[in-house]
Scaffold this motif. Structure first.
Motif, mmCIF file in Angstrom:
data_model
loop_
_atom_site.group_PDB
_atom_site.id
_atom_site.type_symbol
_atom_site.label_atom_id
_atom_site.label_comp_id
_atom_site.label_asym_id
_atom_site.label_seq_id
_atom_site.Cartn_x
_atom_site.Cartn_y
_atom_site.Cartn_z
ATOM 1 N N HIS A 5 5.852 23.166 -8.618
ATOM 2 C CA HIS A 5 5.538 24.596 -8.553
ATOM 3 C C HIS A 5 5.855 25.099 -7.148
ATOM 4 O O HIS A 5 4.968 25.324 -6.333
ATOM 5 N N VAL A 107 -0.593 29.514 -11.546
ATOM 6 C CA VAL A 107 -0.450 28.385 -12.451
ATOM 7 C C VAL A 107 -1.835 27.812 -12.698
ATOM 8 O O VAL A 107 -2.514 27.399 -11.753
ATOM 9 N N CYS A 109 -3.548 24.774 -13.984
ATOM 10 C CA CYS A 109 -3.221 23.380 -14.274
ATOM 11 C C CYS A 109 -4.294 22.792 -15.181
ATOM 12 O O CYS A 109 -5.459 22.667 -14.783
ATOM 13 N N ASP A 110 -3.902 22.432 -16.380
ATOM 14 C CA ASP A 110 -4.822 21.881 -17.368
ATOM 15 C C ASP A 110 -4.623 20.373 -17.411
ATOM 16 O O ASP A 110 -3.893 19.842 -18.250
ATOM 17 N N PHE A 111 -5.262 19.684 -16.476
ATOM 18 C CA PHE A 111 -5.183 18.233 -16.452
ATOM 19 C C PHE A 111 -6.035 17.648 -17.571
ATOM 20 O O PHE A 111 -6.938 18.298 -18.106
ATOM 21 N N VAL A 143 -0.156 25.186 -17.543
ATOM 22 C CA VAL A 143 0.664 23.982 -17.570
ATOM 23 C C VAL A 143 -0.263 22.801 -17.843
ATOM 24 O O VAL A 143 -1.200 22.556 -17.080
ATOM 25 N N SER A 144 -0.022 22.097 -18.938
ATOM 26 C CA SER A 144 -0.870 20.972 -19.313
ATOM 27 C C SER A 144 -0.224 19.653 -18.902
ATOM 28 O O SER A 144 0.997 19.494 -18.975
ATOM 29 N N TYR A 145 -1.071 18.722 -18.451
ATOM 30 C CA TYR A 145 -0.603 17.416 -17.992
ATOM 31 C C TYR A 145 -1.328 16.307 -18.741
ATOM 32 O O TYR A 145 -2.545 16.371 -18.928
ATOM 33 N N THR A 190 2.157 17.814 -8.453
ATOM 34 C CA THR A 190 1.511 18.778 -9.343
ATOM 35 C C THR A 190 0.717 19.835 -8.576
ATOM 36 O O THR A 190 0.597 20.972 -9.029
ATOM 37 N N LEU A 191 0.171 19.460 -7.417
ATOM 38 C CA LEU A 191 -0.674 20.380 -6.650
ATOM 39 C C LEU A 191 0.032 20.920 -5.411
ATOM 40 O O LEU A 191 -0.583 21.627 -4.607
#
Length: 347
Positions: A5, A107, A109-111, A143-145, A190-191
């Protein structure tokens, strides 16, 4: 290393917020044996948050929750609450909530949340962030991880440094067979982080998260770290927390300077049903204009902790809320929340 990102970042918790999430207790949660007590605590907590910023509440019983809030909140706080009907199993929003990146579009972030290493049922709560997104509460993209990361396991200084603990992120049933270096690379990509600081000590007795950092060390403005200090040499946690303190004393900022360290007292041991509970003052919550601090009916230590946190956040009101009932389920106030930076939560 390719960032996922570009231009976005994970802000520190004291960055201006567009709101806060609570996931409400109900009769089908583990709070059932003392549901009235925990609901009173949640209502008090909701009042403290909603007087200062919007409050998003996820609950499978919206009518019941609305009735509780209408009875317990002031009109000003109630006007700042949004309730979303959503299936939930438990209430730990810090760990099932979405982590928000800002700076180049938002964003969420859906971890993956898997019950702290598959210790407890998790699939219902793992779907909460997606459910809230589908309900239209967020500005930004989701955004899923397929990567396990609980919000309580990391701290951000808002300038590219992520703090975490090896005991949690390397624990069983999280992301094996990934190595520590692979996990660090995943956090960075991711972060959008520049570096990861790993802490190796400081297990709080009664904690079942394998050592979330938000129970032991918290980041504050001006390169300040607030941390849990155990001074009683007879306490079973004493040796481990002395090692943590030594490790913190050796840390340096990204600019090569030592951190300003502010020790927090440790509450006297609290027991429930024969178990020592993980009471900690480090589990405070930063909201717009205030810091909400868990208290444990120990006036001298409660005040000492609030005064110390006030030194780290001199421009904010320090508000204490009794968290003794919360600790019965092995968490505290910060564990119950997830903040959304300015612009992320729709008005």
């Amino acid at each position: 290393m390719e960032l996922l990102h570009t231009g976005a970042f994970l802000p520190a918790e004291w960055y201006p917020q567009s709101g806060m999430q609570l996931t409400w207790p109900h009769a089908a949660t583990d709070w059932a044996p003392y549901l009235d007590e925990i609901t009173r605590t949640f209502v008090q907590f909701a009042e403290a948050i909603a007087l200062r910023e919007p409050l998003l509440i996820a609950t499978p019983v919206p009518d019941e929750t609305e009735a509780q809030l209408s009875k317990g909140l002031s009109p000003a706080a109630l006007a700042n609450v949004r309730i979303v009907a959503c299936p939930t199993h438990d209430t730990w929003a810090r760990d099932h909530g979405g982590l928000s990146l800002i700076g180049d579009g938002n964003v969420i972030c859906d971890f993956k949340f898997n019950g702290w290493g598959e210790k407890f049922e998790w699939k219902t709560d793992n779907a909460i962030t997606r459910h809230l997104f589908d309900a239209g509460v967020f500005n930004g993209r989701l955004v899923s991880y397929d990567f396990v990361l609980e919000g309580g396991s990391i701290e951000s200084d808002g300038r590219g440094t992520i703090f975490t603990t090896s005991t949690c992120l390397l624990a069983d049933h999280r992301n094996q067979p990934m190595t520590q270096q692979q996990i660090e690379n995943k956090l960075k990509t991711t972060l959008n982080a520049n570096r990861v600081v790993w802490l190796d000590y400081g297990h709080v007795v009664g904690d079942d998260t394998d050592g979330h950092i938000d129970t032991i060390v918290r980041v504050a403005p001006n390169d300040t770290l607030l941390y849990m200090r155990v001074e009683d040499e007879t306490d079973e946690m004493y040796d481990d927390f002395k090692k943590l303190e030594s490790q913190l004393e050796g840390l340096q900022t990204a600019e090569g300077k030592p951190y300003r360290l502010l020790p927090l007292p440790t509450p006297r041991p609290i027991y429930y049903d024969g178990e020592r509970l993980p009471a900690t003052y480090a589990n405070f919550v930063v909201v717009n204009g205030a810091v909400i601090v868990p208290t444990y009916q120990q006036p001298n230590l409660d005040r000492q902790a609030m005064d110390t946190i006030g030194k780290a956040f001199p421009d904010r009101q320090i508000v204490g809320i009794d968290a003794t009932v919360v600790t019965r389920q092995h968490g505290s106030l910060h564990c119950l929340t997830m903040q959304f930076p300015e612009g992320v939560l729709k008005a």
